[in-house]
Design an enzyme around this catalytic site. Structure first.
Site, PDB file in Angstrom:
ATOM      1  N   ASP A 140       0.760  -0.993  -0.163  1.00 17.01           N
ATOM      2  CA  ASP A 140       0.081   0.062   0.067  1.00 17.01           C
ATOM      3  C   ASP A 140       0.914   1.400  -0.049  1.00 17.01           C
ATOM      4  O   ASP A 140       2.140   1.324   0.137  1.00 17.01           O
ATOM      5  CB  ASP A 140      -1.012  -0.059   1.178  1.00 17.01           C
ATOM      6  CG  ASP A 140      -0.367  -0.644   2.390  1.00 17.01           C
ATOM      7  OD1 ASP A 140       0.809  -0.432   2.659  1.00 17.01           O
ATOM      8  OD2 ASP A 140      -1.208  -1.169   3.179  1.00 17.01           O
ATOM      9  N   ASP A 165      -7.492  -3.250  14.174  1.00 16.08           N
ATOM     10  CA  ASP A 165      -8.865  -3.581  13.985  1.00 16.08           C
ATOM     11  C   ASP A 165      -9.223  -4.910  13.107  1.00 16.08           C
ATOM     12  O   ASP A 165     -10.051  -5.153  12.372  1.00 16.08           O
ATOM     13  CB  ASP A 165      -9.467  -2.208  13.344  1.00 16.08           C
ATOM     14  CG  ASP A 165      -8.862  -1.918  12.043  1.00 16.08           C
ATOM     15  OD1 ASP A 165      -7.880  -2.786  11.521  1.00 16.08           O
ATOM     16  OD2 ASP A 165      -9.344  -0.902  11.373  1.00 16.08           O
ATOM     17  N   GLU A 222      -9.936  -2.442   5.324  1.00 15.85           N
ATOM     18  CA  GLU A 222     -10.485  -2.099   6.615  1.00 15.85           C
ATOM     19  C   GLU A 222     -11.697  -2.854   6.940  1.00 15.85           C
ATOM     20  O   GLU A 222     -12.698  -2.958   6.058  1.00 15.85           O
ATOM     21  CB  GLU A 222     -10.904  -0.713   6.746  1.00 15.85           C
ATOM     22  CG  GLU A 222      -9.570   0.123   6.827  1.00 15.85           C
ATOM     23  CD  GLU A 222      -8.673   0.202   8.144  1.00 15.85           C
ATOM     24  OE1 GLU A 222      -8.778  -0.677   8.876  1.00 15.85           O
ATOM     25  OE2 GLU A 222      -7.928   1.148   8.173  1.00 15.85           O
ATOM     26  N   HIS A 258      -7.304  -5.311   9.934  1.00 15.96           N
ATOM     27  CA  HIS A 258      -7.250  -5.025   8.631  1.00 15.96           C
ATOM     28  C   HIS A 258      -5.964  -5.789   8.108  1.00 15.96           C
ATOM     29  O   HIS A 258      -5.101  -6.052   9.182  1.00 15.96           O
ATOM     30  CB  HIS A 258      -7.181  -3.605   8.117  1.00 15.96           C
ATOM     31  CG  HIS A 258      -5.827  -2.978   8.888  1.00 15.96           C
ATOM     32  ND1 HIS A 258      -6.049  -1.420   9.580  1.00 15.96           N
ATOM     33  CD2 HIS A 258      -4.691  -3.147   8.723  1.00 15.96           C
ATOM     34  CE1 HIS A 258      -4.759  -1.158   9.951  1.00 15.96           C
ATOM     35  NE2 HIS A 258      -4.106  -1.878   9.533  1.00 15.96           N
TER      36      HIS A 258
HETATM   37  C1  F6R Z   1       1.065  -1.386   6.123  1.00 18.79           C
HETATM   38  C2  F6R Z   1       0.125  -2.304   6.124  1.00 18.79           C
HETATM   39  C3  F6R Z   1      -0.753  -2.400   7.408  1.00 18.79           C
HETATM   40  C4  F6R Z   1       0.244  -2.532   8.653  1.00 18.79           C
HETATM   41  C5  F6R Z   1      -0.791  -2.686   9.869  1.00 18.79           C
HETATM   42  C6  F6R Z   1       0.234  -3.141  11.102  1.00 18.79           C
HETATM   43  O1  F6R Z   1       1.875  -1.349   5.024  1.00 18.79           O
HETATM   44  O2  F6R Z   1      -0.125  -2.882   5.105  1.00 18.79           O
HETATM   45  O3  F6R Z   1      -1.705  -3.381   7.109  1.00 18.79           O
HETATM   46  O4  F6R Z   1       0.697  -4.035   8.254  1.00 18.79           O
HETATM   47  O5  F6R Z   1      -1.361  -1.796   9.791  1.00 18.79           O
HETATM   48  O6  F6R Z   1       0.862  -1.939  11.193  1.00 18.79           O
HETATM   49  P1  F6R Z   1       2.058  -2.106  12.461  1.00 18.79           P
HETATM   50  O7  F6R Z   1       3.256  -2.989  11.777  1.00 18.79           O
HETATM   51  O8  F6R Z   1       2.658  -0.753  12.462  1.00 18.79           O
HETATM   52  O9  F6R Z   1       1.425  -2.278  13.835  1.00 18.79           O
END
Ligand code: F6R
Length: 254
Positions: free
Chosen positions: A67, A136, A143, A138
């Site tokens: 992303d 959450d 989301e 995702h």
């Molecule tokens: C970011 C992504 C998100 C993160 C998730 C966990 O490129 O794809 O799905 O993997 O938000 O983020 P952290 O590792 O910062 O807890």
């Protein structure tokens, strides 16, 4: 799904990096998709170490960002392009032309998303994807919602994600509220999936995910139940609420 519980963040990171390194050694032109955020930093550090000390060769590997924040320019230190460059790309011998990130500056979002999917297909499809998980539930920036997008699309970040991501910004107002992200279908088409999670603040969502037996868009990670090659690597802190916590490295298959 395989579950590996490691003692701590360092062991989780080493385990994930070892899996990625094995994939690259088996297929030097591995097509991989990688996340950003806090969790994969240790994995990337370990991959860089393997590149320097163990000749792990990225020269034919291909990498797609899962992303990118809209509308951050690549030279913005908060952009995911910048993050990947700083933490992995410029510290290995991966070729810049083999690294992809959605072009969030182009106003024609549909075209950008279509091209991103086409680029993945042109490279032969994703062999491997590393995922984090949001508080959450995702994956990527898919989301919880009544319905999920199958393929790469523009996503609105949830309040909880914006709050979680604000730790990387000087003020919550600076956190982008949108991103272009791979869809759940893009993720599920990868041949091999590894999800990593660490720390007690992930324990609740990890527990919910590991105990889920239904697939629901309200828990995007639950779609991973549909895939035949998923390995979940967590540390003990993230496993704290999971009923099968273990004191040392433990593997479960289910
Ligand atoms: C970011 C992504 C998100 C993160 C998730 C966990 O490129 O794809 O799905 O993997 O938000 O983020 P952290 O590792 O910062 O807890």
């Amino acid at each position: 799904m395989d579950l590996i519980i490691e003692k701590n963040y360092e062991d989780m990171s080493r385990r994930a990096a070892t899996i990625i390194a094995d994939e690259i050694r088996k297929k030097p032109n591995l097509v991989m998709a990688l996340p950003t955020g806090g969790t994969p930093l240790g994995t990337f550090e370990e991959l860089v170490r393997m590149h320097r000390e163990k000749n792990l060769d990225f020269s034919s590997a291909i990498s797609f960002n899962i992303d990118e924040y809209v509308p951050l320019k690549p030279d913005n230190p908060q952009s995911y392009y910048y993050y990947m460059n700083e933490n992995l790309y410029k510290k290995t011998n991966i070729k810049p032309e083999n690294t992809f990130v959605p072009n969030v500056l182009d106003k024609d979002v549909e075209k950008v998303c279509r091209e991103y999917e086409n680029n993945i297909s042109r490279c032969g499809g994703l062999d491997f994807i590393l995922l984090g998980i949001g508080n959450d539930g995702h994956i990527g920036f898919n989301e919880p919602d009544d319905e999920l997008f199958a393929y790469t699309h523009l996503a609105n970040l949830s309040e909880s994600t914006i709050k979680a991501n604000s730790r990387f910004f000087s003020s919550p107002d600076e956190v982008p509220t949108q991103a272009i992200t791979m869809g759940v279908g893009t993720i599920l088409k990868a041949k091999k999936i590894v999800l990593i999670a660490s720390g007690e603040n992930k324990a609740a969502i990890v527990n919910k995910f590991l105990n889920s037996s239904v697939v629901t868009p309200q828990l995007p990670a639950s779609f991973l139940l549909l895939h035949r090659n998923v390995t979940v690597i967590i540390d003990e802190a993230a496993a704290a609420l999971h009923k099968k916590t273990a004191s040392k490295t433990t593997h479960y298959s289910f």
